[in-house]
Design a protein around this motif. Structure first.
Motif, PDB file in Angstrom:
ATOM      1  N   ARG A 138       0.837  -1.320   0.053  1.00 40.51           N
ATOM      2  CA  ARG A 138      -0.060  -0.028   0.006  1.00 40.51           C
ATOM      3  C   ARG A 138       0.900   1.452  -0.027  1.00 40.51           C
ATOM      4  N   TYR A 139       1.959   1.372   0.990  1.00 37.51           N
ATOM      5  CA  TYR A 139       2.809   2.425   0.933  1.00 37.51           C
ATOM      6  C   TYR A 139       3.418   2.828  -0.439  1.00 37.51           C
ATOM      7  N   PHE A 140       3.811   1.603  -1.319  1.00 38.31           N
ATOM      8  CA  PHE A 140       4.458   1.942  -2.663  1.00 38.31           C
ATOM      9  C   PHE A 140       3.622   2.334  -3.372  1.00 38.31           C
ATOM     10  N   LEU A 141       2.290   1.662  -3.508  1.00 45.11           N
ATOM     11  CA  LEU A 141       1.308   2.252  -4.113  1.00 45.11           C
ATOM     12  C   LEU A 141       0.916   3.561  -4.276  1.00 45.11           C
ATOM     13  N   LEU A 142       0.983   4.314  -2.846  1.00 48.69           N
ATOM     14  CA  LEU A 142       0.791   5.622  -2.645  1.00 48.69           C
ATOM     15  C   LEU A 142       1.962   6.519  -2.981  1.00 48.69           C
ATOM     16  N   LEU A 143       3.178   5.954  -2.916  1.00 46.58           N
ATOM     17  CA  LEU A 143       4.156   6.595  -3.543  1.00 46.58           C
ATOM     18  C   LEU A 143       4.235   6.736  -4.862  1.00 46.58           C
ATOM     19  N   HIS A 144       3.882   5.628  -5.476  1.00 51.96           N
ATOM     20  CA  HIS A 144       3.860   5.779  -7.092  1.00 51.96           C
ATOM     21  C   HIS A 144       2.623   6.727  -7.785  1.00 51.96           C
ATOM     22  N   GLU A 145       1.536   6.870  -6.857  1.00 56.04           N
ATOM     23  CA  GLU A 145       0.629   7.661  -7.174  1.00 56.04           C
ATOM     24  C   GLU A 145       1.115   9.157  -6.928  1.00 56.04           C
ATOM     25  N   THR A 146       1.881   9.269  -6.059  1.00 54.60           N
ATOM     26  CA  THR A 146       2.493  10.786  -5.853  1.00 54.60           C
ATOM     27  C   THR A 146       3.433  10.778  -6.754  1.00 54.60           C
ATOM     28  N   ALA A 147       4.142  10.075  -7.426  1.00 52.17           N
ATOM     29  CA  ALA A 147       5.049  10.193  -8.288  1.00 52.17           C
ATOM     30  C   ALA A 147       4.488  10.899  -9.599  1.00 52.17           C
ATOM     31  N   HIS A 148       3.218  10.523  -9.800  1.00 54.25           N
ATOM     32  CA  HIS A 148       2.399  11.234 -10.974  1.00 54.25           C
ATOM     33  C   HIS A 148       2.347  12.818 -10.872  1.00 54.25           C
ATOM     34  N   TYR A 155      10.773   6.320  -9.565  1.00 55.44           N
ATOM     35  CA  TYR A 155      10.463   7.529  -8.369  1.00 55.44           C
ATOM     36  C   TYR A 155      10.052   6.777  -7.129  1.00 55.44           C
ATOM     37  N   ALA A 156       9.148   5.999  -7.194  1.00 61.23           N
ATOM     38  CA  ALA A 156       8.337   5.413  -6.110  1.00 61.23           C
ATOM     39  C   ALA A 156       9.388   4.521  -5.325  1.00 61.23           C
ATOM     40  N   LEU A 157      10.251   3.713  -6.215  1.00 62.40           N
ATOM     41  CA  LEU A 157      11.246   2.721  -5.613  1.00 62.40           C
ATOM     42  C   LEU A 157      12.261   3.616  -4.908  1.00 62.40           C
ATOM     43  N   ALA A 158      12.754   4.707  -5.412  1.00 58.55           N
ATOM     44  CA  ALA A 158      13.855   5.292  -4.565  1.00 58.55           C
ATOM     45  C   ALA A 158      13.120   5.927  -3.526  1.00 58.55           C
ATOM     46  N   GLN A 159      12.015   6.282  -3.426  1.00 57.75           N
ATOM     47  CA  GLN A 159      11.583   7.087  -2.222  1.00 57.75           C
ATOM     48  C   GLN A 159      11.466   5.801  -1.057  1.00 57.75           C
ATOM     49  N   TYR A 160      10.787   4.724  -1.563  1.00 64.00           N
ATOM     50  CA  TYR A 160      10.529   3.489  -0.751  1.00 64.00           C
ATOM     51  C   TYR A 160      12.098   2.856  -0.230  1.00 64.00           C
ATOM     52  N   ARG A 161      12.854   2.838  -1.053  1.00 63.98           N
ATOM     53  CA  ARG A 161      14.214   2.491  -0.600  1.00 63.98           C
ATOM     54  C   ARG A 161      14.661   3.120   0.681  1.00 63.98           C
ATOM     55  N   ARG A 162      14.417   4.318   0.628  1.00 60.17           N
ATOM     56  CA  ARG A 162      14.992   5.393   1.672  1.00 60.17           C
ATOM     57  C   ARG A 162      14.423   4.844   3.013  1.00 60.17           C
ATOM     58  N   ARG A 163      13.205   4.657   3.060  1.00 61.56           N
ATOM     59  CA  ARG A 163      12.469   4.172   4.321  1.00 61.56           C
ATOM     60  C   ARG A 163      12.810   2.696   4.721  1.00 61.56           C
ATOM     61  N   PHE A 164      12.700   2.010   3.618  1.00 55.66           N
ATOM     62  CA  PHE A 164      12.715   0.514   3.675  1.00 55.66           C
ATOM     63  C   PHE A 164      13.766  -0.273   2.895  1.00 55.66           C
ATOM     64  N   VAL A 179      12.564  -4.589  -0.225  1.00 60.54           N
ATOM     65  CA  VAL A 179      12.000  -4.121  -1.524  1.00 60.54           C
ATOM     66  C   VAL A 179      11.258  -4.806  -2.103  1.00 60.54           C
ATOM     67  N   TRP A 180      10.868  -6.024  -1.873  1.00 63.74           N
ATOM     68  CA  TRP A 180      10.082  -6.904  -2.551  1.00 63.74           C
ATOM     69  C   TRP A 180       8.779  -6.798  -2.759  1.00 63.74           C
ATOM     70  N   PRO A 181       8.133  -5.906  -1.515  1.00 71.39           N
ATOM     71  CA  PRO A 181       6.585  -5.740  -1.798  1.00 71.39           C
ATOM     72  C   PRO A 181       6.381  -4.666  -2.978  1.00 71.39           C
ATOM     73  N   THR A 182       7.568  -3.758  -3.325  1.00 71.48           N
ATOM     74  CA  THR A 182       7.501  -2.936  -4.649  1.00 71.48           C
ATOM     75  C   THR A 182       6.929  -3.798  -5.816  1.00 71.48           C
ATOM     76  N   TYR A 183       7.649  -5.037  -5.812  1.00 74.59           N
ATOM     77  CA  TYR A 183       7.387  -5.868  -7.139  1.00 74.59           C
ATOM     78  C   TYR A 183       6.090  -6.576  -7.059  1.00 74.59           C
ATOM     79  N   THR A 184       5.741  -7.105  -5.746  1.00 75.92           N
ATOM     80  CA  THR A 184       4.581  -7.803  -5.569  1.00 75.92           C
ATOM     81  C   THR A 184       3.513  -6.924  -5.661  1.00 75.92           C
TER      82      THR A 184
END
Length: 111
Positions: free
Chosen positions: A44-54, A68-77, A81-86
């Motif tokens: 869910r967090y990655f989804l929201l980061l992706h939507e923010t990236a738009h 963009y979302a992956l870069a932001q996500y990686r800073r926190r977790f 990172v696997w949930p970003t792919y799933t």
């Protein structure tokens, strides 16, 4: 769970086939309720980061928003990172060549 930076609100909809969309004028993200229920907290967090990236990137380019979302996500977790792919496997059809290429690009970015 914190909302991703840049979103003003997250709403849910039972509209058939809706995954997620963000209104660039208002920053309101609308997520399909069925999808949201299937996701883990990190997905869910990655989804929201992706939507923010738009909004931040002002683009409809899904791959750019994924990166963009992956870069932001990686800073926190950084170690999880696997949930970003799933998440992407929940919303993309791997038999579609465009979706398969997007999944492959994301895997490449994970490594």
């Amino acid at each position: 769970m914190p909302t991703a930076p840049g979103l003003t609100a997250v709403r849910f909809s039972n509209a058939p086939g809706l995954e997620a969309t963000t209104d660039p004028a208002t920053g309101v993200c609308t997520v399909g309720s069925a999808l949201w229920r299937r996701l883990s907290a990190l997905e869910r967090y990655f989804l929201l980061l992706h939507e923010t990236a738009h909004q931040v990137l002002q683009t409809g380019d899904e791959r750019a928003c994924d990166a963009y979302a992956l870069a932001q996500y990686r800073r926190r977790f950084p170690r999880d990172v696997w949930p970003t792919y799933t998440l992407l496997t929940h919303v993309l059809d791997a038999s579609d060549p465009v979706h398969a290429a997007r999944l492959q690009q994301h895997l490449t970015n994970l490594l």
